[in-house]
Write a protein that holds these residues in place. Structure first.
Motif, mmCIF file in Angstrom:
data_model
loop_
_atom_site.group_PDB
_atom_site.id
_atom_site.type_symbol
_atom_site.label_atom_id
_atom_site.label_comp_id
_atom_site.label_asym_id
_atom_site.label_seq_id
_atom_site.Cartn_x
_atom_site.Cartn_y
_atom_site.Cartn_z
ATOM 1 N N GLU A 1 0.829 -1.208 0.000
ATOM 2 C CA GLU A 1 0.000 0.000 0.000
ATOM 3 C C GLU A 1 0.864 1.259 0.000
ATOM 4 N N ARG A 2 1.871 1.296 0.880
ATOM 5 C CA ARG A 2 2.719 2.485 0.984
ATOM 6 C C ARG A 2 4.200 2.151 0.849
ATOM 7 N N PRO B 1 10.017 3.392 1.197
ATOM 8 C CA PRO B 1 8.947 4.393 1.031
ATOM 9 C C PRO B 1 9.465 5.785 0.689
ATOM 10 N N THR C 1 3.528 2.744 -5.549
ATOM 11 C CA THR C 1 2.859 1.930 -4.540
ATOM 12 C C THR C 1 1.410 1.763 -4.978
ATOM 13 N N GLU D 1 -1.225 2.793 -3.393
ATOM 14 C CA GLU D 1 -1.931 4.057 -3.190
ATOM 15 C C GLU D 1 -1.656 5.026 -4.336
#
Length: 383
Positions: free
Chosen positions: A276-277, A302, A311, A313
Protein backbone atom coordinates in the motif's frame (compact mmCIF):
# COMPACT_ATOMS: atom_id res chain seq x y z
CA UNK A 1 -17.48 -45.19 -25.78
CA UNK A 2 -17.37 -43.00 -28.90
CA UNK A 3 -14.26 -40.93 -29.64
CA UNK A 4 -15.03 -37.21 -29.91
CA UNK A 5 -13.08 -34.99 -32.27
CA UNK A 6 -11.84 -32.04 -30.20
CA UNK A 7 -12.19 -28.90 -32.31
CA UNK A 8 -11.42 -25.22 -31.67
CA UNK A 9 -15.15 -24.43 -31.89
CA UNK A 10 -15.68 -26.42 -28.67
CA UNK A 11 -13.29 -24.12 -26.82
CA UNK A 12 -14.53 -21.09 -24.90
CA UNK A 13 -12.14 -18.48 -23.55
CA UNK A 14 -8.99 -19.72 -25.29
CA UNK A 15 -6.96 -18.40 -28.20
CA UNK A 16 -5.42 -21.42 -29.90
CA UNK A 17 -4.96 -25.17 -29.75
CA UNK A 18 -1.40 -26.32 -30.47
CA UNK A 19 -0.90 -29.84 -31.83
CA UNK A 20 1.59 -31.79 -29.69
CA UNK A 21 2.84 -35.37 -29.63
CA UNK A 22 0.15 -36.20 -27.07
CA UNK A 23 -2.78 -34.13 -28.30
CA UNK A 24 -3.72 -30.46 -28.10
CA UNK A 25 -2.19 -27.86 -25.79
CA UNK A 26 -4.45 -24.94 -24.87
CA UNK A 27 -3.08 -21.40 -25.22
CA UNK A 28 -4.65 -18.15 -24.03
CA UNK A 29 -2.36 -15.99 -26.15
CA UNK A 30 -1.83 -16.26 -29.93
CA UNK A 31 1.35 -17.67 -31.43
CA UNK A 32 2.64 -14.27 -32.57
CA UNK A 33 2.83 -13.10 -28.96
CA UNK A 34 4.58 -16.27 -27.82
CA UNK A 35 7.10 -15.83 -30.64
CA UNK A 36 7.58 -12.10 -30.24
CA UNK A 37 8.05 -12.16 -26.47
CA UNK A 38 8.95 -15.67 -25.22
CA UNK A 39 9.31 -14.69 -21.55
CA UNK A 40 9.36 -17.81 -19.38
CA UNK A 41 6.91 -16.47 -16.79
CA UNK A 42 4.43 -15.30 -19.42
CA UNK A 43 4.65 -18.55 -21.41
CA UNK A 44 3.99 -20.59 -18.29
CA UNK A 45 1.00 -18.48 -17.29
CA UNK A 46 -0.64 -18.22 -20.73
CA UNK A 47 -0.56 -22.01 -21.12
CA UNK A 48 -2.49 -22.44 -17.87
CA UNK A 49 -6.08 -22.32 -19.16
CA UNK A 50 -7.70 -20.12 -16.52
CA UNK A 51 -11.30 -19.51 -17.56
CA UNK A 52 -11.10 -21.86 -20.55
CA UNK A 53 -13.94 -24.35 -20.99
CA UNK A 54 -15.02 -27.08 -23.35
CA UNK A 55 -18.63 -26.27 -24.23
CA UNK A 56 -20.63 -29.27 -25.41
CA UNK A 57 -24.13 -30.57 -25.99
CA UNK A 58 -24.88 -34.25 -25.53
CA UNK A 59 -27.35 -36.81 -24.24
CA UNK A 60 -24.49 -38.99 -23.01
CA UNK A 61 -24.61 -40.65 -19.60
CA UNK A 62 -20.82 -40.81 -19.34
CA UNK A 63 -17.87 -38.76 -20.60
CA UNK A 64 -14.15 -39.43 -20.29
CA UNK A 65 -11.61 -36.64 -20.76
CA UNK A 66 -7.93 -37.57 -20.80
CA UNK A 67 -5.52 -34.73 -20.07
CA UNK A 68 -1.80 -34.53 -19.49
CA UNK A 69 -1.06 -31.83 -16.90
CA UNK A 70 2.21 -30.02 -16.40
CA UNK A 71 2.63 -28.03 -13.22
CA UNK A 72 5.20 -25.89 -11.49
CA UNK A 73 6.09 -26.62 -7.87
CA UNK A 74 8.27 -24.52 -5.62
CA UNK A 75 10.53 -26.35 -3.21
CA UNK A 76 9.43 -25.51 0.31
CA UNK A 77 6.17 -23.94 -0.84
CA UNK A 78 3.50 -26.52 -1.56
CA UNK A 79 0.84 -25.56 -4.11
CA UNK A 80 -2.56 -27.17 -4.51
CA UNK A 81 -3.14 -29.35 -7.57
CA UNK A 82 -5.52 -28.27 -10.30
CA UNK A 83 -9.07 -29.47 -10.82
CA UNK A 84 -11.39 -30.14 -13.72
CA UNK A 85 -14.87 -28.74 -12.99
CA UNK A 86 -17.87 -30.08 -14.88
CA UNK A 87 -21.07 -28.01 -15.11
CA UNK A 88 -24.32 -29.51 -16.40
CA UNK A 89 -27.02 -27.08 -17.50
CA UNK A 90 -25.35 -24.32 -15.50
CA UNK A 91 -24.78 -26.15 -12.21
CA UNK A 92 -21.63 -27.76 -10.84
CA UNK A 93 -21.99 -31.52 -11.36
CA UNK A 94 -18.52 -32.94 -10.70
CA UNK A 95 -15.00 -31.92 -9.74
CA UNK A 96 -11.97 -34.05 -10.54
CA UNK A 97 -8.64 -33.46 -8.79
CA UNK A 98 -5.71 -33.85 -11.15
CA UNK A 99 -3.03 -36.43 -10.46
CA UNK A 100 0.08 -37.48 -12.36
CA UNK A 101 1.44 -35.44 -15.21
CA UNK A 102 4.79 -33.67 -15.32
CA UNK A 103 6.19 -31.33 -12.68
CA UNK A 104 8.88 -28.67 -12.82
CA UNK A 105 10.22 -28.16 -9.31
CA UNK A 106 11.93 -24.81 -8.76
CA UNK A 107 14.24 -23.91 -5.90
CA UNK A 108 13.32 -20.31 -5.03
CA UNK A 109 16.65 -19.73 -3.31
CA UNK A 110 18.87 -20.81 -6.21
CA UNK A 111 16.57 -20.70 -9.24
CA UNK A 112 17.51 -24.29 -10.15
CA UNK A 113 14.76 -26.51 -11.58
CA UNK A 114 14.20 -30.21 -12.14
CA UNK A 115 11.63 -32.06 -14.26
CA UNK A 116 9.83 -35.23 -13.21
CA UNK A 117 7.41 -36.96 -15.60
CA UNK A 118 4.22 -38.83 -14.83
CA UNK A 119 1.13 -40.40 -16.41
CA UNK A 120 -1.85 -38.66 -17.98
CA UNK A 121 -5.08 -38.20 -16.04
CA UNK A 122 -8.49 -39.58 -17.01
CA UNK A 123 -11.46 -37.60 -15.68
CA UNK A 124 -14.55 -39.84 -15.74
CA UNK A 125 -17.93 -38.15 -15.46
CA UNK A 126 -20.81 -40.59 -15.08
CA UNK A 127 -24.48 -40.36 -14.16
CA UNK A 128 -25.22 -37.42 -16.43
CA UNK A 129 -28.94 -36.60 -16.67
CA UNK A 130 -31.12 -38.12 -19.37
CA UNK A 131 -31.84 -36.01 -22.42
CA UNK A 132 -29.90 -33.29 -24.16
CA UNK A 133 -27.70 -31.31 -21.77
CA UNK A 134 -25.29 -28.41 -21.93
CA UNK A 135 -21.92 -29.50 -20.57
CA UNK A 136 -19.12 -27.10 -19.65
CA UNK A 137 -15.79 -28.61 -18.68
CA UNK A 138 -13.66 -25.97 -16.94
CA UNK A 139 -9.98 -26.75 -17.39
CA UNK A 140 -7.56 -26.21 -14.48
CA UNK A 141 -6.60 -22.59 -13.90
CA UNK A 142 -3.21 -23.38 -12.36
CA UNK A 143 -1.69 -26.16 -14.49
CA UNK A 144 -0.84 -26.43 -18.17
CA UNK A 145 -2.84 -29.19 -19.84
CA UNK A 146 -2.73 -31.07 -23.09
CA UNK A 147 -6.08 -32.47 -24.22
CA UNK A 148 -5.28 -36.08 -25.09
CA UNK A 149 -8.74 -37.48 -25.89
CA UNK A 150 -12.45 -37.17 -25.24
CA UNK A 151 -14.92 -40.06 -25.30
CA UNK A 152 -18.64 -40.31 -24.60
CA UNK A 153 -21.34 -42.99 -24.78
CA UNK A 154 -23.47 -40.82 -27.11
CA UNK A 155 -22.71 -38.27 -29.83
CA UNK A 156 -21.27 -34.93 -28.71
CA UNK A 157 -21.73 -31.58 -30.45
CA UNK A 158 -20.36 -28.13 -29.76
CA UNK A 159 -22.64 -25.92 -27.68
CA UNK A 160 -24.32 -23.37 -29.94
CA UNK A 161 -25.27 -20.91 -27.19
CA UNK A 162 -23.63 -17.51 -27.70
CA UNK A 163 -23.38 -15.16 -24.73
CA UNK A 164 -21.99 -11.62 -24.54
CA UNK A 165 -18.18 -11.78 -24.39
CA UNK A 166 -16.47 -10.29 -21.35
CA UNK A 167 -12.75 -9.85 -21.98
CA UNK A 168 -10.74 -9.31 -18.80
CA UNK A 169 -7.01 -8.63 -18.32
CA UNK A 170 -5.23 -8.70 -14.98
CA UNK A 171 -2.56 -10.23 -12.76
CA UNK A 172 -2.26 -13.46 -10.77
CA UNK A 173 -5.30 -12.44 -8.73
CA UNK A 174 -7.38 -12.45 -11.92
CA UNK A 175 -5.56 -15.60 -13.05
CA UNK A 176 -6.89 -17.25 -9.89
CA UNK A 177 -3.98 -17.60 -7.48
CA UNK A 178 -5.15 -19.26 -4.22
CA UNK A 179 -8.55 -20.16 -5.69
CA UNK A 180 -9.38 -23.81 -5.08
CA UNK A 181 -10.84 -24.66 -8.49
CA UNK A 182 -11.14 -23.21 -12.01
CA UNK A 183 -14.78 -22.22 -11.57
CA UNK A 184 -13.99 -20.48 -8.27
CA UNK A 185 -11.61 -17.76 -9.44
CA UNK A 186 -13.22 -14.37 -9.01
CA UNK A 187 -13.64 -13.77 -12.79
CA UNK A 188 -15.25 -17.21 -13.18
CA UNK A 189 -17.68 -16.49 -10.33
CA UNK A 190 -18.55 -13.07 -11.77
CA UNK A 191 -19.07 -14.43 -15.28
CA UNK A 192 -21.54 -17.10 -14.15
CA UNK A 193 -23.50 -14.62 -12.05
CA UNK A 194 -23.62 -12.18 -14.98
CA UNK A 195 -24.30 -14.96 -17.54
CA UNK A 196 -21.50 -13.85 -19.88
CA UNK A 197 -18.78 -15.63 -21.85
CA UNK A 198 -15.53 -15.10 -19.93
CA UNK A 199 -12.26 -14.65 -21.82
CA UNK A 200 -9.70 -14.39 -19.02
CA UNK A 201 -6.43 -12.69 -19.88
CA UNK A 202 -5.25 -12.71 -16.28
CA UNK A 203 -1.61 -13.83 -16.16
CA UNK A 204 0.36 -14.35 -12.96
CA UNK A 205 3.14 -11.79 -12.68
CA UNK A 206 2.45 -10.47 -16.17
CA UNK A 207 -0.03 -7.56 -16.06
CA UNK A 208 2.69 -5.04 -16.95
CA UNK A 209 0.97 -2.67 -19.40
CA UNK A 210 2.63 -4.55 -22.26
CA UNK A 211 1.87 -3.12 -25.73
CA UNK A 212 1.41 -6.62 -27.18
CA UNK A 213 -1.31 -7.33 -24.60
CA UNK A 214 -3.19 -4.22 -25.69
CA UNK A 215 -2.96 -5.46 -29.29
CA UNK A 216 -4.38 -8.84 -28.25
CA UNK A 217 -7.34 -7.12 -26.58
CA UNK A 218 -7.76 -4.81 -29.58
CA UNK A 219 -8.04 -7.76 -31.97
CA UNK A 220 -10.35 -9.97 -29.89
CA UNK A 221 -14.14 -9.77 -30.11
CA UNK A 222 -15.63 -8.32 -26.93
CA UNK A 223 -18.89 -6.85 -25.69
CA UNK A 224 -17.30 -5.62 -22.44
CA UNK A 225 -13.63 -5.12 -21.53
CA UNK A 226 -12.02 -4.75 -18.11
CA UNK A 227 -8.36 -4.05 -17.42
CA UNK A 228 -6.97 -4.43 -13.90
CA UNK A 229 -3.53 -2.86 -13.60
CA UNK A 230 -1.07 -1.97 -10.87
CA UNK A 231 0.05 -4.76 -8.58
CA UNK A 232 2.55 -6.32 -11.00
CA UNK A 233 3.96 -2.93 -11.92
CA UNK A 234 4.64 -2.35 -8.23
CA UNK A 235 5.89 -5.77 -7.16
CA UNK A 236 8.23 -6.13 -10.14
CA UNK A 237 9.39 -2.51 -9.71
CA UNK A 238 8.97 -2.29 -13.49
CA UNK A 239 8.17 1.41 -13.93
CA UNK A 240 8.36 4.83 -12.36
CA UNK A 241 5.39 7.17 -12.30
CA UNK A 242 6.58 9.13 -15.34
CA UNK A 243 6.56 5.97 -17.51
CA UNK A 244 3.48 4.31 -16.02
CA UNK A 245 0.85 6.96 -16.73
CA UNK A 246 1.58 7.46 -20.46
CA UNK A 247 1.95 3.68 -20.85
CA UNK A 248 -1.61 3.20 -19.57
CA UNK A 249 -2.85 5.95 -21.91
CA UNK A 250 -1.18 4.16 -24.83
CA UNK A 251 -2.60 0.81 -23.69
CA UNK A 252 -6.13 2.23 -23.75
CA UNK A 253 -5.53 4.01 -27.07
CA UNK A 254 -4.53 0.71 -28.69
CA UNK A 255 -7.62 -1.05 -27.35
CA UNK A 256 -9.79 1.77 -28.67
CA UNK A 257 -8.33 1.26 -32.17
CA UNK A 258 -10.26 -2.02 -32.32
CA UNK A 259 -13.10 -1.26 -29.92
CA UNK A 260 -14.03 2.40 -30.45
CA UNK A 261 -17.24 2.28 -28.38
CA UNK A 262 -17.04 -0.95 -26.35
CA UNK A 263 -17.39 -0.28 -22.59
CA UNK A 264 -13.99 -0.41 -20.90
CA UNK A 265 -13.58 -0.62 -17.14
CA UNK A 266 -10.16 0.34 -15.76
CA UNK A 267 -9.67 -1.26 -12.34
CA UNK A 268 -7.05 -0.32 -9.78
CA UNK A 269 -5.51 -2.84 -7.33
CA UNK A 270 -7.33 -4.48 -4.46
CA UNK A 271 -5.91 -4.02 -0.96
CA UNK A 272 -2.54 -5.62 -0.21
CA UNK A 273 -0.99 -4.20 2.94
CA UNK A 274 2.62 -4.96 2.04
CA UNK A 275 2.54 -2.65 -1.00
CA UNK A 276 0.00 0.00 0.00
CA UNK A 277 2.72 2.49 0.98
CA UNK A 278 5.88 0.49 0.31
CA UNK A 279 7.27 0.20 -3.24
CA UNK A 280 8.60 -2.96 -4.81
CA UNK A 281 10.23 -5.09 -5.70
CA UNK A 282 8.30 -7.78 -3.91
CA UNK A 283 9.95 -10.99 -2.78
CA UNK A 284 9.26 -14.26 -1.04
CA UNK A 285 10.13 -14.17 2.65
CA UNK A 286 12.70 -16.97 2.65
CA UNK A 287 12.18 -17.46 6.39
CA UNK A 288 8.70 -18.82 5.62
CA UNK A 289 9.82 -21.39 3.04
CA UNK A 290 9.07 -24.91 4.22
CA UNK A 291 6.17 -23.73 6.37
CA UNK A 292 2.43 -23.84 5.69
CA UNK A 293 2.34 -20.04 5.41
CA UNK A 294 4.77 -18.84 2.77
CA UNK A 295 4.62 -15.05 2.68
CA UNK A 296 5.46 -12.26 0.26
CA UNK A 297 7.17 -9.09 1.43
CA UNK A 298 7.89 -5.65 -0.04
CA UNK A 299 11.56 -4.70 -0.18
CA UNK A 300 11.39 -1.12 -1.45
CA UNK A 301 11.99 2.13 0.42
CA UNK A 302 8.95 4.39 1.03
CA UNK A 303 11.25 7.42 0.76
CA UNK A 304 11.63 6.61 -2.95
CA UNK A 305 7.98 7.48 -3.64
CA UNK A 306 9.14 11.08 -3.91
CA UNK A 307 11.39 9.98 -6.77
CA UNK A 308 8.57 8.33 -8.73
CA UNK A 309 8.50 4.81 -7.28
CA UNK A 310 5.05 3.25 -7.33
CA UNK A 311 2.86 1.93 -4.54
CA UNK A 312 -0.74 0.76 -4.64
CA UNK A 313 -1.93 4.06 -3.19
CA UNK A 314 -0.07 5.95 -5.92
CA UNK A 315 -1.47 3.65 -8.62
CA UNK A 316 -5.06 4.17 -7.49
CA UNK A 317 -4.67 7.95 -7.42
CA UNK A 318 -3.12 8.05 -10.88
CA UNK A 319 -5.59 5.69 -12.57
CA UNK A 320 -8.56 7.65 -11.20
CA UNK A 321 -7.00 10.89 -12.45
CA UNK A 322 -6.23 9.34 -15.84
CA UNK A 323 -9.86 8.35 -16.42
CA UNK A 324 -10.98 11.85 -15.42
CA UNK A 325 -8.66 13.31 -18.06
CA UNK A 326 -10.19 11.02 -20.67
CA UNK A 327 -13.72 12.15 -19.84
CA UNK A 328 -14.50 12.62 -23.53
CA UNK A 329 -14.61 8.82 -23.75
CA UNK A 330 -18.02 8.23 -22.19
CA UNK A 331 -17.59 4.45 -22.42
CA UNK A 332 -14.45 4.43 -20.26
CA UNK A 333 -15.07 3.88 -16.56
CA UNK A 334 -12.95 3.60 -13.42
CA UNK A 335 -13.39 1.12 -10.57
CA UNK A 336 -11.41 1.54 -7.36
CA UNK A 337 -10.08 -1.89 -6.43
CA UNK A 338 -10.81 -1.15 -2.77
CA UNK A 339 -14.52 -1.35 -3.66
CA UNK A 340 -13.88 -5.00 -4.54
CA UNK A 341 -11.60 -5.80 -1.60
CA UNK A 342 -10.50 -3.20 0.93
CA UNK A 343 -8.68 -3.01 4.24
CA UNK A 344 -11.73 -4.12 6.25
CA UNK A 345 -12.13 -7.13 3.95
CA UNK A 346 -8.47 -8.04 4.48
CA UNK A 347 -9.11 -8.13 8.21
CA UNK A 348 -12.13 -10.39 7.71
CA UNK A 349 -10.45 -12.51 5.02
CA UNK A 350 -6.67 -12.20 5.50
CA UNK A 351 -4.58 -12.68 2.37
CA UNK A 352 -3.00 -16.12 2.98
CA UNK A 353 0.38 -15.12 1.57
CA UNK A 354 0.14 -11.37 2.05
CA UNK A 355 -0.60 -10.78 -1.62
CA UNK A 356 -3.28 -13.07 -3.09
CA UNK A 357 -6.87 -13.49 -1.88
CA UNK A 358 -8.03 -16.84 -0.55
CA UNK A 359 -11.12 -18.79 -1.69
CA UNK A 360 -13.63 -16.80 0.39
CA UNK A 361 -12.16 -13.52 -0.86
CA UNK A 362 -12.30 -14.70 -4.49
CA UNK A 363 -16.02 -15.32 -4.02
CA UNK A 364 -16.53 -11.92 -2.38
CA UNK A 365 -14.67 -10.11 -5.18
CA UNK A 366 -16.52 -12.05 -7.89
CA UNK A 367 -19.93 -11.31 -6.38
CA UNK A 368 -19.12 -7.64 -5.93
CA UNK A 369 -17.77 -7.29 -9.46
CA UNK A 370 -20.84 -8.96 -10.97
CA UNK A 371 -23.06 -6.50 -9.11
CA UNK A 372 -20.97 -3.37 -9.73
CA UNK A 373 -20.17 -4.03 -13.39
CA UNK A 374 -23.06 -6.12 -14.69
CA UNK A 375 -25.86 -5.35 -12.22
CA UNK A 376 -28.61 -2.80 -12.71
CA UNK A 377 -27.00 0.55 -13.46
CA UNK A 378 -23.54 -1.03 -13.72
CA UNK A 379 -20.83 -0.02 -16.17
CA UNK A 380 -21.59 -3.01 -18.39
CA UNK A 381 -25.36 -3.02 -17.86
CA UNK A 382 -27.71 -2.05 -20.67
CA UNK A 383 -30.27 -0.80 -18.16
Amino acid sequence: MIPVDLTPSMLRGGAELERTARGLRVHRLPEWVRTQYPDGQLLMMESQPSGVRLALRTSANAIELVTHPTRVAYRGADRARGNVDVFVNGSLFARDLLTGGDVFEIDLTSGASTLATGPSRTSRITGLPAGDSRIEIWLPHNETVELVSLHADAPVLEDDEHLPIWLHHGSSISHGSNATAPSETWPAIASRLAHVDLHNLGFGGSALVDPFMARVIRDRPADAISVKLGINTVNTDAMRLRAFVPAVHGFLDTIRDGHPTTPILLISPIFAGIHERTPGPGAVDTATLGTDHVQFIATGDPDDIAHGKLTLEVIRRELASLVERRAADQNLHYLDGLDLFGADDARAFPLPDGLHPGPDAHRLIGERFADIAFGTGGMFSED
